[in-house]
Design a protein around this motif. Structure first.
Motif, short mmCIF file in Angstrom:
data_model
loop_
_atom_site.label_atom_id
_atom_site.label_comp_id
_atom_site.label_asym_id
_atom_site.label_seq_id
_atom_site.Cartn_x
_atom_site.Cartn_y
_atom_site.Cartn_z
N LEU A 8 0.85 -1.19 0.00
CA LEU A 8 0.00 0.00 0.00
C LEU A 8 0.88 1.24 0.00
CD1 LEU A 8 -2.65 -1.05 2.67
CD2 LEU A 8 -2.92 -1.10 0.20
N THR A 9 0.57 2.15 -0.91
CA THR A 9 1.26 3.42 -0.93
C THR A 9 0.58 4.39 0.03
OG1 THR A 9 -0.10 4.18 -2.78
CG2 THR A 9 1.96 3.06 -3.32
N LYS A 10 1.16 5.59 0.15
CA LYS A 10 0.58 6.59 1.05
C LYS A 10 -0.83 6.97 0.62
CE LYS A 10 0.77 9.87 4.25
NZ LYS A 10 -0.51 10.56 3.99
N SER A 11 -1.06 7.16 -0.65
CA SER A 11 -2.40 7.54 -1.13
C SER A 11 -3.40 6.41 -0.94
CB SER A 11 -2.32 7.95 -2.61
OG SER A 11 -1.86 6.85 -3.40
N ARG A 12 -2.96 5.18 -1.15
CA ARG A 12 -3.86 4.05 -0.96
C ARG A 12 -4.22 3.86 0.51
NH1 ARG A 12 -1.63 -0.78 -4.99
NH2 ARG A 12 -2.12 0.30 -6.97
N ARG A 13 -3.26 4.11 1.38
CA ARG A 13 -3.58 4.01 2.81
C ARG A 13 -4.58 5.06 3.22
NH1 ARG A 13 2.10 3.25 3.26
NH2 ARG A 13 2.32 5.43 3.89
N ASP A 14 -4.43 6.26 2.69
CA ASP A 14 -5.38 7.33 3.02
C ASP A 14 -6.77 7.01 2.48
OD1 ASP A 14 -3.32 8.63 4.23
OD2 ASP A 14 -2.90 9.98 2.54
N LYS A 15 -6.84 6.49 1.25
CA LYS A 15 -8.15 6.13 0.69
C LYS A 15 -8.78 4.97 1.46
CE LYS A 15 -7.18 7.64 -4.04
NZ LYS A 15 -7.02 7.23 -5.47
N LEU A 16 -7.94 4.00 1.86
CA LEU A 16 -8.47 2.88 2.64
C LEU A 16 -9.02 3.36 3.98
CD1 LEU A 16 -8.84 -0.17 3.00
CD2 LEU A 16 -6.51 -0.28 3.91
N SER A 289 -0.21 -2.15 7.84
CA SER A 289 0.56 -1.27 6.94
C SER A 289 1.08 -0.04 7.68
CB SER A 289 -0.32 -0.85 5.76
OG SER A 289 -1.45 -0.11 6.20
N GLU A 302 6.19 3.36 0.87
CA GLU A 302 5.28 2.24 0.59
C GLU A 302 5.48 1.17 1.67
OE1 GLU A 302 4.06 0.04 -3.46
OE2 GLU A 302 6.10 -0.37 -2.79
#
Length: 368
Positions: A8-16, A289, A302
């Motif tokens: 998970l990238t930073k943006s994906r963690r925020d969206k999750l 993560s 990441e």
């Protein structure tokens, strides 16, 4: 090796975190729905509680009510945690609480599953309660002057009219109970007295049924007395007049009614369980993560997330070892299984230096 590992990238963690925040609030609504369904089932059971035996059939609605309240609390807390997890600095405040929260939510999801299974497994106990309760209500049908029973006649009549049923298992159940009150029997008639004397218990039994058993769709006037006597009525055959009375028993009618309600509730609870399980899975990925991000030290890097850090067998083995170690801490070490309260003095002579006759050697003294 980690189970179901993802990156998970930073943006994906925020969206999750944002998606999980929304899903937790949706779960709060589902908790309110569970509470409402449990309350609805409890009210429906209480409506006809006098027609059921004293069996514990309230445990299912009570469990749904409790699960609904707990779901609201847990998912409200989960929404707050996921909202703060979008910021690494705020995540540190929840780091120690997150793992106990995950464990509690894990066991809570299985309590939701247990509630769904109980909805499907309640039929047998409900059938027994209805069978005994209806038999008792029919026996007290005539006691319109007895306090505490005077309402049963109205209750049974409304039940048979509403559910288009008759008797417990069928209309013939009325042949074996006295449903006519003694105050309406003419004791001056020889037929009435003979019928009372012919019964061992002194009951007035007739081959008739209450008016509420009459089928409203029958093409002829209802025949509710002398049902088995074909000569008592014109152009009447008891074996073929199926439209005269309701053929279905009230036990089966009520059982079908409650079964339909419980199956609908069980399906709703099962869907809720799947939804709660998916939310728990997402929170687990977010937790692992973010913990790996803290280990790396770079909040924008990441990171990997997983469901289990090790394989399922290794996780089970490690948890089993922890349980065993906890048990060993409570054990008292003893030497040769002896009594630990016996103290052996250190100054006692050793038997290893004894002679062949097991006699200790004499002490020698120095002569002056």
């Amino acid at each position: 090796m980690a189970v179901l590992r993802v990156k998970l990238t930073k943006s994906r963690r925020d969206k999750l975190a944002q998606v999980l925040w929304i899903l937790n609030w949706v779960s709060v609504v589902t908790g309110v729905i569970l509470f409402g369904l449990g309350l609805f089932l409890k009210v429906e059971i209480n409506k006809r509680w006098e027609l059921m035996a004293e069996r514990d059939v309230h445990y299912v609605p009570n469990m749904l009510i409790a699960v609904g309240l707990v779901a609201c609390a847990i998912n409200f807390l989960g929404g707050k945690i996921c909202y703060d997890c979008a910021d690494n600095a705020k995540f540190l405040r929840w780091k120690l609480i997150l793992l106990p929260y995950m464990v509690c939510t894990f066991f809570f999801t299985f309590s939701v599953l247990a509630g769904a299974l109980l909805c499907y497994g309640m039929r047998g106990e409900l059938e027994d309660a209805l069978s005994l309760g209806l038999a008792q209500a029919m026996r007290f049908y005539k006691d319109t002057d007895t306090p505490g029973r005077c309402f049963l006649k109205r209750t049974v009549d409304l039940l048979q009219i509403e559910f288009q049923c008759c008797g417990n298992a069928g209309y013939k159940d009325w042949f074996y109970v006295q449903w006519v009150s003694n105050r309406y029997l003419d004791m001056s008639q020889k037929e009435v007295v003979d019928r009372l004397r012919s019964n061992v218990e002194g009951r007035y039994l007739v081959d008739g049924v209450p008016f509420s058993c009459c089928n409203t769709f029958s093409p002829r006037p209802c025949i509710q007395e002398q049902i088995n006597n074909a000569t008592a009525h014109y152009n009447y055959e008891p074996q073929t007049e199926e439209l005269n009375l309701w053929m279905r028993g009230c036990r089966q009618a009520l059982l079908d009614y409650y079964t339909h309600i419980m199956q609908s509730i069980g399906l709703t609870v099962l869907i809720t369980w799947l939804f709660e399980l998916s939310v728990l899975t997402g929170v687990r990925y977010l937790q692992t993560s973010l913990e790996n991000v803290l280990k790396q030290g770079d909040p924008d890097s990441e990171s990997e997330g997983w469901l289990l850090e090790n394989s399922l067998a290794e996780t089970a083995r490690s948890n089993l070892n922890i349980i065993k170690n906890l048990g060993k801490c409570n054990q008292i070490d003893t030497a040769d299984n002896g009594d630990p309260n016996i103290n052996v003095p250190s100054s006692a002579p050793s038997t290893a230096n004894y002679g062949p006759d097991n006699v200790p050697p004499k002490e020698t003294t120095k002569e002056s």
